[in-house]
Design a protein around this motif. Sequence first.
Motif, mmCIF file in Angstrom:
data_model
loop_
_atom_site.group_PDB
_atom_site.id
_atom_site.type_symbol
_atom_site.label_atom_id
_atom_site.label_comp_id
_atom_site.label_asym_id
_atom_site.label_seq_id
_atom_site.Cartn_x
_atom_site.Cartn_y
_atom_site.Cartn_z
ATOM 1 N N HIS A 199 0.811 -1.216 0.000
ATOM 2 C CA HIS A 199 0.000 0.000 0.000
ATOM 3 C C HIS A 199 0.846 1.269 0.000
ATOM 4 N N LEU A 225 -7.010 8.680 -6.129
ATOM 5 C CA LEU A 225 -8.192 8.446 -5.306
ATOM 6 C C LEU A 225 -9.037 9.712 -5.208
ATOM 7 N N ARG A 239 -16.672 0.909 1.620
ATOM 8 C CA ARG A 239 -15.493 1.293 0.845
ATOM 9 C C ARG A 239 -14.526 2.106 1.711
ATOM 10 N N SER A 240 -15.062 3.025 2.499
ATOM 11 C CA SER A 240 -14.229 3.854 3.380
ATOM 12 C C SER A 240 -13.470 2.995 4.377
ATOM 13 N N ARG A 242 -12.546 -0.134 4.172
ATOM 14 C CA ARG A 242 -11.476 -0.922 3.542
ATOM 15 C C ARG A 242 -10.270 -0.049 3.209
ATOM 16 N N TYR A 243 -10.528 1.185 2.780
ATOM 17 C CA TYR A 243 -9.412 2.101 2.521
ATOM 18 C C TYR A 243 -8.663 2.432 3.820
ATOM 19 N N GLN A 246 -6.413 -0.369 4.913
ATOM 20 C CA GLN A 246 -5.172 -0.394 4.125
ATOM 21 C C GLN A 246 -4.232 0.741 4.538
ATOM 22 N N LEU A 271 -4.665 4.571 -6.591
ATOM 23 C CA LEU A 271 -5.325 3.270 -6.600
ATOM 24 C C LEU A 271 -4.659 2.353 -7.609
ATOM 25 N N GLU A 276 -6.699 -1.315 -5.001
ATOM 26 C CA GLU A 276 -6.014 -1.228 -3.718
ATOM 27 C C GLU A 276 -5.394 0.155 -3.546
ATOM 28 N N LEU A 277 -5.426 0.654 -2.328
ATOM 29 C CA LEU A 277 -4.929 1.999 -2.038
ATOM 30 C C LEU A 277 -3.405 2.000 -1.923
#
Length: 405
Positions: A199, A225, A239-240, A242-243, A246, A271, A276-277
Motif C-alpha cells: 500500500h 483516489l 469502501r471507506s 477498507r481504505y 489499508q 489506486l 487497492e490503495l
Amino acid sequence: MASVGQITRQISALEISSKPNTTRPATTATTSQHQKKPSQTNVSKLLSKYAAPNPFPSSTSLQKTASTQSLAKNAEASRPPSPTRPKQPAFDIGRYDGGFEIENETRGEKVTGQAAEDLALDSSVAAYRPTREWHLTDFDIGRPLGKGKFGRVYMVRTKREPHYILALKCLYKSEIVQSRVEKQIRREIEIQQNLRHPHVLRLYGYFHDEKRIFLMLEFAGKGELYKQLTKYGCFTEKRSSRYIDQMADALMYLHSKHVIHRDIKPENLLLGINGELKIGDFGWSVHAPGNRRKTLCGTLDYLPPEMVEGREHSEKVDYWALGVLTYEFICGAPPFEDLSGYNATYKRIARVDLKIPSKVSPEARDLITKLLQYDPERRLPLSEVRKHPWIVKYRSKGHSTASAA
C-alpha cells in the motif's frame, strides 16, 4: 486473448489522466457505490503480468540472471524442437505526444555548483540497494498520465525484455532550486526508494540528465483516489472502511521504519489496478528515529492541534490525519474545514470542534472520535484501528496484515 485494439480501448477507459482541479467536493453530494467495469478484467491481468517486479533487478542480480539464462539456453539446445506458441499481444501504453522533448526546449535551465551536486540523483550509485544504470533511451514512452509542479508524468515500458510498465515522472532541477526544496526532494526520493509495502507506491529507481531528474514509479492503474472522491462526493462506509484498513496497515509499516508521513490526504493517495490503495507522495515525510519534530508542514485541513499550536509532534500526527481521512471519505469534506478562512479552521482544529453528521454509523463515529483526540497519547493506536469493529465488519474474507520487506 483480447486484441491490442481492445486493450487500448480498455486502458483509455481507466481514469489515468492529468491532475484534477483541487476544489473540494460539496458535502451534499450523493453517496454512490463504485461499479467495477467488466472490461477491466483483462486489463488487470495484463498489468499484473507486465508490472515491474518487486524489487526491480539490481546489476548483480541481472548478472546472475544472465548466467542462469546462458545455462538454460545450452540445455534448451540439446532438446528436440517444440511447436512455437503464438505471440501474446503487448500491453498498449498509448501514443506519445513528444512532451518530454518539447517541454525540455523551453523549460528549465542547467544548474551549477552545489545545487548541481545535490541534484545529481542516480539510484545506480546509491549506497543502499543500488539499481542498474538507467537512461531515458531505455524506455518506450506512451501516453501522458498527468502534470506535476516540477514536470510531467508518462506511462512508459522498458525496452529490455520483459517490457515492464512504469510511470516515469520528470522534475526540472532549476525549478526545484528556485522553490528551495532541494533537500526536501532528496529526502522524498531517499525515503520512498527504500520502502517495500503493497500500500505504498514503489519508487524503482531514478536518474538524471543536465536539466532533469526522472523517477521510475509503480504504475497505479486506477489513478488518483481524489478523482474518485470528487466523482462520487463521498464513499460508502464499506469502501471507506477498507481504505482506512489499508492506510492503517501502510502507516504501521512506515512508523516501524521511523518514517512519519505528515501529509496524509486524498490528493496523495493512488489506486492500483485492483482498486487497492497506495500512498503516493512523500514530499513532507521525514525519517525521524527520535520521533519528535517541530516543523509546521502538511495541509491545513489535516494538521493536528500540536502542529497548529507550534508544539513538538511525533508519528501520532498520522493518527490524527487518519481520523480526518475517515471523516472525509464518509462525509465528503474534512471535519474542521471552515469556509470563512484559515484562521477559523485553525481555531476549530485547536478546539477539536468536531461535529459528526447523523448519517455516520455509531461504529464509524466511535473510530473517528478515538483518532481525533487533542492529546496525541490518547489517539487510538494503529494496531487497535485494524481491530476496530468498524474495520473488521467490512474487511474482505481472507484479508490480513499485508506483507512487506
